[in-house]
Design a protein around this motif. Structure first.
Motif, PDB file in Angstrom:
ATOM      1  N   VAL A  14       0.848  -1.200   0.000  1.00 10.86           N
ATOM      2  CA  VAL A  14       0.000   0.000   0.000  1.00 10.86           C
ATOM      3  C   VAL A  14       0.880   1.245   0.000  1.00 10.86           C
ATOM      4  O   VAL A  14       0.638   2.216  -0.728  1.00 10.86           O
ATOM      5  N   PHE A  62       1.987   1.877  -3.466  1.00 11.72           N
ATOM      6  CA  PHE A  62       0.901   2.396  -4.301  1.00 11.72           C
ATOM      7  C   PHE A  62       0.657   3.884  -4.034  1.00 11.72           C
ATOM      8  O   PHE A  62       0.614   4.717  -4.951  1.00 11.72           O
ATOM      9  N   ASP A  68       1.245   7.169  -6.516  1.00 11.28           N
ATOM     10  CA  ASP A  68       0.191   8.144  -6.803  1.00 11.28           C
ATOM     11  C   ASP A  68       0.659   9.562  -6.439  1.00 11.28           C
ATOM     12  O   ASP A  68       0.479  10.516  -7.214  1.00 11.28           O
ATOM     13  N   ASP A  69       1.311   9.647  -5.294  1.00 15.23           N
ATOM     14  CA  ASP A  69       1.826  10.945  -4.871  1.00 15.23           C
ATOM     15  C   ASP A  69       2.871  11.473  -5.840  1.00 15.23           C
ATOM     16  O   ASP A  69       2.845  12.647  -6.232  1.00 15.23           O
ATOM     17  N   LEU A 111       3.181  10.783  -8.899  1.00 19.51           N
ATOM     18  CA  LEU A 111       2.591  11.235 -10.165  1.00 19.51           C
ATOM     19  C   LEU A 111       2.050  12.653 -10.024  1.00 19.51           C
ATOM     20  O   LEU A 111       2.115  13.452 -10.952  1.00 19.51           O
ATOM     21  N   TYR A 112       1.528  12.968  -8.862  1.00 23.95           N
ATOM     22  CA  TYR A 112       1.089  14.353  -8.634  1.00 23.95           C
ATOM     23  C   TYR A 112       2.275  15.309  -8.669  1.00 23.95           C
ATOM     24  O   TYR A 112       2.269  16.338  -9.341  1.00 23.95           O
ATOM     25  N   GLY A 116       1.898  16.468  -3.173  1.00 25.18           N
ATOM     26  CA  GLY A 116       1.249  15.209  -2.786  1.00 25.18           C
ATOM     27  C   GLY A 116       0.987  15.175  -1.287  1.00 25.18           C
ATOM     28  O   GLY A 116       1.122  16.185  -0.599  1.00 25.18           O
ATOM     29  N   LYS A 117       0.607  13.971  -0.825  1.00 19.85           N
ATOM     30  CA  LYS A 117       0.327  13.837   0.607  1.00 19.85           C
ATOM     31  C   LYS A 117       1.600  13.590   1.377  1.00 19.85           C
ATOM     32  O   LYS A 117       1.773  14.085   2.482  1.00 19.85           O
ATOM     33  N   GLU A 160      -0.233   6.294 -14.511  1.00 21.71           N
ATOM     34  CA  GLU A 160      -1.347   6.251 -13.563  1.00 21.71           C
ATOM     35  C   GLU A 160      -2.261   5.064 -13.852  1.00 21.71           C
ATOM     36  O   GLU A 160      -2.657   4.331 -12.955  1.00 21.71           O
ATOM     37  N   HIS A 161      -2.523   4.917 -15.154  1.00 27.78           N
ATOM     38  CA  HIS A 161      -3.387   3.812 -15.552  1.00 27.78           C
ATOM     39  C   HIS A 161      -2.803   2.481 -15.094  1.00 27.78           C
ATOM     40  O   HIS A 161      -3.492   1.661 -14.496  1.00 27.78           O
ATOM     41  N   ARG A 218      -3.172   2.035 -11.455  1.00 23.63           N
ATOM     42  CA  ARG A 218      -4.527   1.661 -11.037  1.00 23.63           C
ATOM     43  C   ARG A 218      -4.794   0.201 -11.325  1.00 23.63           C
ATOM     44  O   ARG A 218      -5.571  -0.444 -10.637  1.00 23.63           O
TER      45      ARG A 218
END
Lengths: 662, 649
Positions: free
Chosen positions: A21, A24, A28-29, A31-32, A39-40, A121-122, A125
């Protein structure tokens, strides 16, 4: 960078989550962050200045190995952030069209990059992405971003624009010879950035127009330099100053052809201003390639066309050769019958001093002389004017030479020296000539001044010859004079003959051995010329050779010749005074004691004249024989001509003997 | 399954909901959570909803599209129905709408995508994908929005200039977009331009074209005053020289149609060009000579001007009139002028108030009939007339007489009232000079004819000597003046004019050539503003010549009277017989009479010399080179310098 909201604070420490996790969420972060959004777990730190490096902070609780992987990818984000700021800044109008085009190309690269991000991103996911995989996929992008970052950094640092920017891109492209993919990418950027610049180039070399709002093109136009002021200026300012090359705007790949580019447009401009249509038949789009030959060929073709057009205009439509011939008639006296007539007519006027001379009267007389002579059929006859100089030829020349030696640029000919001393018309007379645009490109002020030198020199010689001849006239009347004159008359007439011999030979030398051959060379050259610059060169060569061979550029020789001519002049005025006295006294009684005492001095003065004259001639001959310059050939001719039967040579020997004996 | 988990465990708003909102937002419609915030002037997600900070930023970035869209849309909405904006503004709005339609297509595609789920249940549309999708539209809308910003409240040519200014950009993407819009914007300008240069009609209802028409101007001033260039509406892609040419073309057509009343079609080439122009509406932007716009304008210009000049030359006999002006007003027809002067002389000697127009016209006609002028075109002769200038007390007929030439129709555009007046002024001057020549000639005639009658009056010889020398120097002066005027002024000027007329490409150049000719002649004939003193001095000289004529007439009349008296007395004496031969002393002039006459002539001579010398000095210092030459010519052998010296002594 909006303010943090309540909901974001409720994040579970990421380190406490399972590794899968964690990865993952990190991806995602990332990519931002890669698209410039905080990101977070990866936080963005604000930048202090516009182009300082952006820094990121990762969450402390992250798995340490993952964190290292993430940190590897962070430079990419830094570069992205920098590029975004760069594009935003350099798309502004003031940075110029080249920068716009470069930014546009960069934006298209960025778009590709966003597509990649969306693809990642794809995959993420679909849960098919890991940080390792992502690192692998990003490799090409990292390389490209490295190059882009490098370019933008250098642009920002060097404040490059226009041609300079292109030089930078060009060096970069050629520097990647060992790396084909990088080179290809650089080539792409350079080509894109070159497009607007080459459009400017095309406009200039195909139409002679500059539309360069941001001052980037290598040629800059100075609209305040107008051609109508050309005729008043000493130098050909319009040709030199209207369009100039800006050294710092030249892209290095155009360095070699810069001059050609400048001239192409200039020629087109001139041609168009004369009302001709300029439409280059070979006009094609110029594209930047690594093969220099291709665009250089195109530029050369355009140059050939422009040059041929202007040459055709000058030679055929504006009858350049006819113009030059006409100038030659007047300044180099090659159809001199008008000149004799003019001197006869204007003699009285020319004997006055400058302030008393009526220039309009002289011009009227000149016109009369011109119209009734051979040159009356010359179509450019109306362009000839009279000009009176305030200093004599030698002074003027020496002044110029000193100015030239001191690297001065311009020298005003028209100011009087303010000494209150005025020259006579004979010493100051000169012609001037009005030339219309565009022939004034060739017969410019500079050339005209040279013509004027030659003319004044010739005129001086002619004047001396005339005066000596008039001595002969007056001597005729004396022949049957009184006994006392017989003694010195023969001496005087011999001296006169020697002087005349000198002057005439000298004139012959200048006219036949210097000017004519050089003129023939010029005419031949004009038959063969290909470009306007050839014409300019041929013409200035002609003038320079004439000046050099007539000794006008050699101050020592010039001084001697001038002294000789002055001796002749004083001699003839002395003789005239004598004859005038003689005539008067023959009517009146012989009790003029004053004159009688003067007469006693005559033989002495004559001897002085003779000594002076011989000394200078000998000096000249010696100098001529020693002169080892280019013109030596002609000079030697003059020497042998002056000393045809060894008259002076034997004198020289005798003198040497005398000095040895002493 | 971390993704599913993160979706399921999240208490946050789902991405799909957000995307739905965003798709509305990019069309300027508020969504459920994403709304327009007036205070920040941007779209934001409702702060109460649970959305991570990064997603908020992402959404805000995409929502910028909505902001841009609103801006463009509101411009179009507020302007599309505003008729006052004119055709150009209308087409600008149309171009913008067209761009927006393209944009709607994109939004529709996006909307369709949002419902499709891709493989393994992963959405086809994510926020990141939206970024990619909207990258290009974003750039387009940016450009459009900034265009809208700069075009606020502009119309017509000014609007197109503003759009054109945006072409100074190196970005090919922006460039192609701006070019496309500019083409649309320029379409109405092209339409107005075409109807102007091919039909001469100004269809400019909204005052947005760069040519201005003053409908109040009457027909005969059409050429000079009716049309002008409206500078602020001149598109920047049409340079001012081209605009002037365009103005000229339409003006010429209007002139041909309405003043010359010629309705035949103009030019074939421009017809073809017109068809072509309509086919390719696209203007080429650039003030580079040689562009298609330039070429079509040039073609139209050449054909229209050629046609106009043709009409003037053939139908209205322009050259004929010009030559007639030269022949009659500028005294080119020597025999006619001479004869007219001979006929008029007795009449003009009288006081000016005794002149009658009809008498003069009669004389004029008889002068025409008796000389070569009779073979001239009757139309031209009919225009020839006499004019009596304004009288001032003390004027003789010589001062107020003038020829006149009537022009009408299109020719009047060249020969306006002012121009004709300038011709008359020159005529007046020439007439005066001619009269001097004429009267000096008659003086010489009387000298010759009387010489025989009075040669025996030895006491008169000194008077006659002064008379002759003075007359000769006056003759010389007047002859030189006449030479100067006829050859140096008129002939040279006329040669230049003829050259300029044959080279003239349009009516303006024709008018300019004529004006240059008049300027030249005026300034060289001392009529210019900076030779007023010279002219006054010349008038003084002329007056002196007239006085001289009178003085000599007096001498001769008294001599004739004396001769008559002598004859009578001698006859008496003979009748009385030779005895009284000693009484001769009563015959001949008394000494005081001779002295009086001689003194009068000498005073005349002295003031004449003074006047001429002043005149020469004036000429010599004049700026005009021609006049300097004249002074040189008049004083060729330095006679007047010599006179000055002798006078000083």
């Amino acid at each position: 960078s909006s303010e943090p909201s309540v909901h974001e604070q409720a994040v579970v420490p990421v380190g406490s989550l399972p590794l899968q996790v964690q990865e993952f969420l990190l991806i995602d972060d990332l990519l931002y962050v890669m698209t410039g959004i905080e990101g977070k777990y990866i936080l963005v730190q604000p930048v202090k200045r516009k182009f300082s490096t952006r820094k990121f902070v990762t969450d402390q609780s992250l798995d340490s190995s993952l964190s290292v992987l993430v940190k590897r990818m962070l430079p990419l984000c830094t570069q992205h952030s920098f590029l975004c700021r760069f594009i935003e800044e350099y798309s502004q109008f003031e940075h110029g069209v080249v920068a716009h085009a470069l930014c546009s190309a960069m934006q298209s690269v960025l778009k590709e990059y966003y597509i990649l991000v969306a693809q990642l991103e794809h995959q993420n996911r679909l849960e098919e992405l890991s940080l390792q995989k992502m690192w692998f996929h990003l490799q090409p992008t990292i390389k490209i971003f490295d190059i882009l970052h490098n370019i933008s950094l250098r642009v920002v640092k060097g404040e490059c624009r226009g041609g300079h920017l292109l030089s930078l891109l060009h060096t970069l492209t050629t520097g990647y010879v060992g790396d084909p993919s990088a080179q290809e990418f650089c080539l792409f950027l350079t080509q894109k950035a070159c497009v607007p610049y080459f459009e400017l180039l095309e406009q200039w070399i195909y139409q002679g127009v500059i539309r360069d709002p941001y001052a980037e093109f290598l040629v800059s136009e100075h609209r305040d330099v107008r051609k109508d002021r050309l005729k008043n200026r000493y130098n050909d300012a319009y040709w030199d100053r209207r369009y100039t090359i800006c050294r710092d705007r030249i892209p290095i790949f155009l360095q070699k052809v810069t001059d050609m580019v400048l001239r192409t447009g200039k020629y087109l401009n001139v041609t168009r201003e004369c009302g001709r249509d300029v439409h280059c038949p070979g006009a094609k789009e110029i594209v930047y390639t690594l093969k220099e030959r291709i665009y250089v060929d195109q530029i050369e073709e355009a140059y050939g066309f422009a040059s041929a057009q202007l040459l055709d205009l000058l030679l055929r439509e504006k009858d350049l050769l006819g113009r030059l011939r006409s100038v030659k008639h007047y300044f180099l006296l090659d159809q001199g019958d008008f000149f004799v007539q003019f001197l006869d007519l204007a003699e009285v006027e020319l004997r006055k001093e400058i302030p008393e001379i009526s220039c309009s009267k002289l011009e009227a007389l000149l016109e009369l002389a011109l119209r009734t002579s051979v040159v009356g059929t010359d179509p450019y006859i109306d362009d000839l004017k009279i000009q009176l100089f305030h200093c004599d030829l030698v002074t003027q020349l020496t002044q110029i030479m000193t100015v030239l030696e001191n690297q001065g640029t311009e020298y005003s000919f028209h100011g009087s020296d303010g000494s209150g001393f005025f020259l006579a018309g004979f010493q100051s007379l000169c012609f001037d000539y009005t030339v219309q645009w565009p022939v004034s490109l060739i017969i410019n002020r500079k050339a005209l001044v040279k013509y004027q030198f030659l003319f004044r020199f010739l005129f001086l010689a002619k004047h001396v010859e005339r005066e000596l001849n008039s001595v002969w006239f007056s001597a005729k009347t004396l022949r049957h004079g009184r006994q006392s004159t017989y003694e010195w008359q023969s001496t005087a007439l011999t001296l006169r003959q020697r002087m005349l011999n000198f002057v005439q030979n000298f004139e012959y030398f200048v006219m036949v051995e210097v000017i004519e051959p050089n003129w023939q060379i010029l005419e031949c050259a004009l038959q063969k010329v290909k470009t306007v610059d050839d014409v300019l060169d041929a013409h200035s060569d002609f003038l320079d050779h004439c000046l050099r061979d007539t000794m006008l550029t050699n101050s020592e020789l010039l001084k001697i010749v001038h002294k000789l001519l002055v001796v002749c002049l004083t001699f003839s005025s002395f003789m005239k005074r004598l004859t005038v006295h003689e005539e008067n006294s023959s009517y009146e009684a012989d009790d003029d004691d004053d004159f009688a005492s003067q007469l006693q001095d005559v033989p002495q003065s004559l001897a002085d004249f003779e000594r002076n004259f011989t000394k200078h001639v000998l000096g000249l001959l010696r100098k001529l024989q020693l002169t080892p310059e280019d013109g030596a050939h002609q000079m030697a001719n003059l020497a042998s001509r002056l000393d045809f039967n060894g008259f002076y040579n034997s004198k020289m020997d005798r003198q040497a003997l005398v000095t040895v004996l002493r | 399954k971390p993704y599913e988990e993160s979706k399921n465990t999240s208490h946050e708003l789902s991405e799909a909901t957000l995307i739905r909102d965003v798709i509305f937002v990019v069309q300027g419609i508020d969504g459920q959570y994403v709304k327009f915030d007036m205070s920040r002037d941007s779209y934001v997600i409702d702060p109460k909803v649970g959305v991570p900070h990064s997603v908020r930023t992402q959404v805000a970035k995409i929502a910028e599209l909505g902001w841009l869209y609103r801006k463009v849309r509101s411009y179009v909405d507020s302007h599309v129905n505003n008729k006052a904006l004119g055709l150009v503004g209308q087409s600008f709005c149309a171009a913008l709408s067209q761009e927006l339609t393209e944009y709607y297509r994109l939004v529709a595609v996006l909307e369709a995508q949002q419902d499709i789920s891709g493989e393994k249940g992963v959405e086809a549309l994510t926020l990141r994908r939206l970024v990619v999708w909207t990258a290009d539209p974003m750039r387009r809308l940016h450009v459009l929005a900034s265009l809208v910003d700069s075009c606020q409240d502009q119309m017509g040519g000014a609007l197109s200039s503003t759009v054109h200014a945006r072409l100074q950009c190196g970005d090919p993407f922006e460039l192609s977009l701006v070019r496309q819009i500019l083409n649309q914007v320029a379409r109405p300008i092209r339409y107005l331009l075409d109807s102007w240069i091919y039909e001469g009609e100004l269809r400019d209802v909204f005052d947005e074209f760069f040519i201005l028409c003053d409908a109040a101007v009457s027909q005969d001033k059409l050429w000079r005053e009716k049309y002008a260039i409206r500078e602020p509406m001149l598109p920047s892609f049409i340079p001012i020289e081209l605009a002037e040419k365009i103005l000229l073309i339409g003006k010429s057509i209007d002139f041909i149609r309405h003043v010359c009343r010629d309705r035949s079609p103009i030019g074939i080439g421009s017809k073809a060009a017109k068809d072509e122009a309509i086919a390719t509406v696209e203007l080429t932007f650039g003030d580079i000579p040689g562009s298609p716009l330039h070429q079509s304008v040039d073609l139209a210009y050449r054909e229209t001007s050629k046609r106009l000049l043709e009409i003037l030359y053939t139908q209205y006999n322009f050259l004929g009139h010009l030559k007639a002006m030269r022949r009659y007003l500028l005294m080119g027809q020597g025999d006619f002028i001479r004869h007219l002067m001979d006929l008029l002389e007795p009449e003009l000697e009288q006081d000016a108030s005794h002149l009658h127009h009809h008498n003069l016209t009669g004389t004029l006609e008889s002068a025409v009939r008796a000389t070569n002028a009779q073979f001239d075109d009757p139309d031209i002769l009919q225009r020839l007339d006499v004019r009596v200038l304004e009288l001032s007390p003390g004027d003789t007929g010589w001062d107020v007489f003038s020829l006149d030439y009537h022009v009408d129709g299109p020719i009047r555009t060249v020969f306006t009232n002012d121009t004709v007046l300038r011709y008359l002024r020159i005529f007046n001057f020439l007439w005066r000079a001619k009269r001097m020549e004429h009267s000096l000639a008659s003086v010489w005639k009387s000298q010759m004819s009387r010489a025989r009658e009075i040669h025996w009056m030895t006491e008169l010889s000194s008077v006659l000597h002064v008379c002759h020398t003075l007359g000769a120097s006056m003759m010389n002066f007047v002859n030189q003046m006449q030479y100067y005027i006829t050859f140096e002024v008129l002939e040279c000027g006329w040669a230049d004019l003829e050259k300029a007329v044959t080279q003239a490409n349009d009516l303006d150049q024709l008018i300019a050539a004529n004006n240059v000719f008049l300027d030249d002649v005026t300034s060289r004939a001392l009529l210019g503003p900076n030779s007023k003193t010279l002219l006054r001095q010349l008038r003084t000289i002329f007056d002196l010549i007239v006085q001289y004529q009178h003085a000599q007439d007096d001498v001769f009349t008294s001599a004739a009277a004396e001769a008559e008296r002598c004859k009578k007395r001698r006859r008496q004496r003979t009748a009385q017989g030779g005895a009284a031969a000693t009484a001769e002393s009563g015959l001949g002039f008394a000494d005081e009479d001779v002295n009086r006459m001689e003194a009068r002539l000498k005073v005349l001579a002295k003031s004449y010399q003074g006047a001429v010398r002043q005149f020469l000095a004036g000429l010599h210092t004049h700026d005009d080179v021609n006049l300097k030459f004249l002074s040189f010519r008049l004083n060729f052998n330095e006679y007047y310098d010599w006179v000055e010296e002798t006078l000083r002594d």
